[in-house]
Design an enzyme around this catalytic site. Structure first.
Site, PDB file in Angstrom:
ATOM      1  N   ASP A 188      27.884  29.432  -8.495  1.00  0.00           N
ATOM      2  CA  ASP A 188      27.377  28.800  -7.164  1.00  0.00           C
ATOM      3  C   ASP A 188      26.311  29.489  -6.723  1.00  0.00           C
ATOM      4  OD1 ASP A 188      27.013  28.107  -4.650  1.00  0.00           O
ATOM      5  OD2 ASP A 188      29.089  28.282  -4.067  1.00  0.00           O
ATOM      6  N   CYS A 223      32.974  28.760   6.603  1.00  0.00           N
ATOM      7  CA  CYS A 223      33.441  27.840   5.288  1.00  0.00           C
ATOM      8  C   CYS A 223      34.005  28.685   4.228  1.00  0.00           C
ATOM      9  CB  CYS A 223      32.655  27.013   4.895  1.00  0.00           C
ATOM     10  SG  CYS A 223      32.280  25.518   5.959  1.00  0.00           S
TER      11      CYS A 223
HETATM   12  N1  PMP Z   1      28.489  27.471  -1.692  1.00  0.00           N
HETATM   13  C1  PMP Z   1      27.730  28.570  -0.730  1.00  0.00           C
HETATM   14  C2  PMP Z   1      27.799  29.914  -1.294  1.00  0.00           C
HETATM   15  C3  PMP Z   1      27.352  28.262   0.341  1.00  0.00           C
HETATM   16  O1  PMP Z   1      26.773  28.914   1.163  1.00  0.00           O
HETATM   17  C4  PMP Z   1      27.273  26.990   0.670  1.00  0.00           C
HETATM   18  C5  PMP Z   1      26.762  26.262   1.922  1.00  0.00           C
HETATM   19  N2  PMP Z   1      27.164  27.038   3.099  1.00  0.00           N
HETATM   20  C6  PMP Z   1      28.068  26.076  -0.125  1.00  0.00           C
HETATM   21  C7  PMP Z   1      28.469  26.425  -1.130  1.00  0.00           C
HETATM   22  C8  PMP Z   1      28.112  24.095   0.116  1.00  0.00           C
HETATM   23  O2  PMP Z   1      26.678  23.831   0.015  1.00  0.00           O
HETATM   24  P1  PMP Z   1      26.276  22.421   0.537  1.00  0.00           P
HETATM   25  O3  PMP Z   1      26.858  22.074   2.044  1.00  0.00           O
HETATM   26  O4  PMP Z   1      24.757  22.301   0.443  1.00  0.00           O
HETATM   27  O5  PMP Z   1      26.975  21.553  -0.571  1.00  0.00           O
END
Ligand code: PMP
Length: 405
Positions: free
Chosen positions: A199, A363
């Site tokens: 990721d 999140c």
């Molecule tokens: N993985 C990580 C480590 C993130 O920081 C984020 C966004 N905060 C995401 C996944 C999700 O990304 P997106 O909302 O752009 O799909």
């Protein structure tokens, strides 16, 4: 030396007042601002080139198709993929991960199977896998971390021996700023023949990415965190993997032939791009990459490191501060709490002083559980931030903490 003032002219959104105070934008890990060149590229597309791609024989359709495929090549080069067909355009990291979880499920997940993630994953790299294994009475294996926010690689090795079907790990934690040793972790998983997903949501804007060097099987990212528009991102997958995996969504250009009895699918990467894509945003993403490539990488990195170190050093003087995430390999952001002060209240007061930070669980609720806290205040930096802004931020934190205690 980078000329930050000149650079900031590319970002008019930064030049505004919030509640009568100059805006200090330190929420870059959530999304970065977009330079004029990116905004203009997208506008230009709609002014002069807009057309649905891959389907028309006419001029505009061919022009838009060429531009879109050129953007794909630019992304491939940027992360050093072997071929452009290894890049699938998606809406972003979350969609890329959902694509992979769904596709893996149909490809080879069986009753009781496991997927390995880490304690520091964003929900987007946790919930899709969790839901997927739970549908098959399987489970997530979770690599623990220490109090500094560093993964326990001995435990990782042990968990690999439990034969997870997939390993999916953050390159950089969006809460802790920890840079995980993804190359080493990929090599370890490969010794057990397990595919690895990285990721890259928090790494792609700040560090050169070389997917062939990491040797990961998949790498996912979002455009909006790297100065590109929202609604576009990508999935890199080694061609041999993408060839094997079944499609995720159906319809549009992802088919080869269709009858009522049977459908065959298009070649890579179109097999994974159902429906009309966000062409304008893909072109904006290409421009954002070109914008980054036009800057001196080591200067950008040195500047961002200076912002971070200065913030950490000055914050450490604040009474009652506790940093969440103190790995030596650390990048882009600082997360903290202050004794006796709720992160949400601190964030709200900072906002009134013109300082935009993020508060809450970011999140990543399991990270909060791990540290026994309700949330953190997170300041995250981008190349257009200045040392003066760090100072404004520190003064605001000190003032707000005094008011709240
Ligand atoms: N993985 C990580 C480590 C993130 O920081 C984020 C966004 N905060 C995401 C996944 C999700 O990304 P997106 O909302 O752009 O799909």
């Amino acid at each position: 030396m980078m000329n930050i003032n000149k650079l900031r002219e590319q970002f008019p959104v930064l030049d505004q007042q919030v509640y009568g105070k100059p805006l200090v934008y330190f929420d870059n890990a959530a999304t970065t601002q977009k330079p004029l060149c990116v905004i203009e590229r997208e506008r230009d597309y709609y002014l002069h080139e807009n057309c649905n791609i891959h389907r028309g024989v006419h001029y505009l359709s061919q022009k838009a198709t060429e531009a879109y495929e050129h953007a794909r090549q630019t992304v491939a080069d940027f992360i050093h993929a072997n071929e452009a067909r290894e890049i699938v355009f998606t809406r972003g990291t979350t969609e890329s991960l959902n694509l992979l979880a769904t596709s893996f499920e149909h490809f080879f997940i069986e009753k009781g199977d496991k997927v390995l993630v880490t304690t520091m994953e964003h929900h987007s790299n946790l919930v899709p896998w969790q839901q997927m294994v739970q549908r098959h009475q399987g489970q997530l294996l979770v690599v623990p971390m220490d109090d500094n926010g560093v993964l326990d690689l001995e435990q990782y090795e042990k968990l690999l021996q439990e034969s997870p079907k997939v390993v999916s790990i953050a390159h950089i934690s969006n809460v802790l700023g920890t840079i995980n040793p993804v190359k080493q972790m990929t090599a370890m998983a490969h010794q057990y023949g397990i595919p690895v997903v990285i990721d890259g949501a928090q790494s792609i804007a700040h560090h050169p990415i070389d997917v062939q060097d990491i040797d990961c099987d998949f790498f996912v990212f979002s455009g909006h965190k790297m100065y590109a528009p929202m609604g576009i991102g990508g999935l890199y997958g080694k061609a041999e993997w993408l060839e094997k995996l079944p499609p995720y969504q159906f319809g549009g250009e992802m088919v080869d032939t269709v009858s009522f009895e049977k459908t065959t699918f298009n070649v890579l990467p179109y097999k994974f791009e159902a429906g009309t894509p966000n062409v304008g945003a893909a072109l904006g993403l290409e421009t954002a990459i070109q914008f980054l490539q036009g800057l001196n990488k080591s200067e950008v990195e040195a500047h961002e490191t200076q912002l971070l170190q200065s913030a950490i050093q000055q914050l450490s003087e604040v009474e009652g501060i506790r940093f969440i995430g103190q790995a030596e390999q650390h990048s882009g952001l600082v997360s903290f709490i202050i004794k006796g002060v709720h992160p949400y209240d601190l964030g709200t007061l900072l906002d009134k002083m013109g300082v935009a930070v993020r508060t809450g669980h970011h999140c990543a609720e399991p990270v909060m559980t791990r540290f026994g806290i309700p949330g953190t205040v997170r300041a995250s930096f981008a190349l257009y931030n200045t040392i003066e802004e760090v100072e404004t931020f520190i003064k605001a934190v000190k003032k707000a903490a005094m008011m709240l205690r």
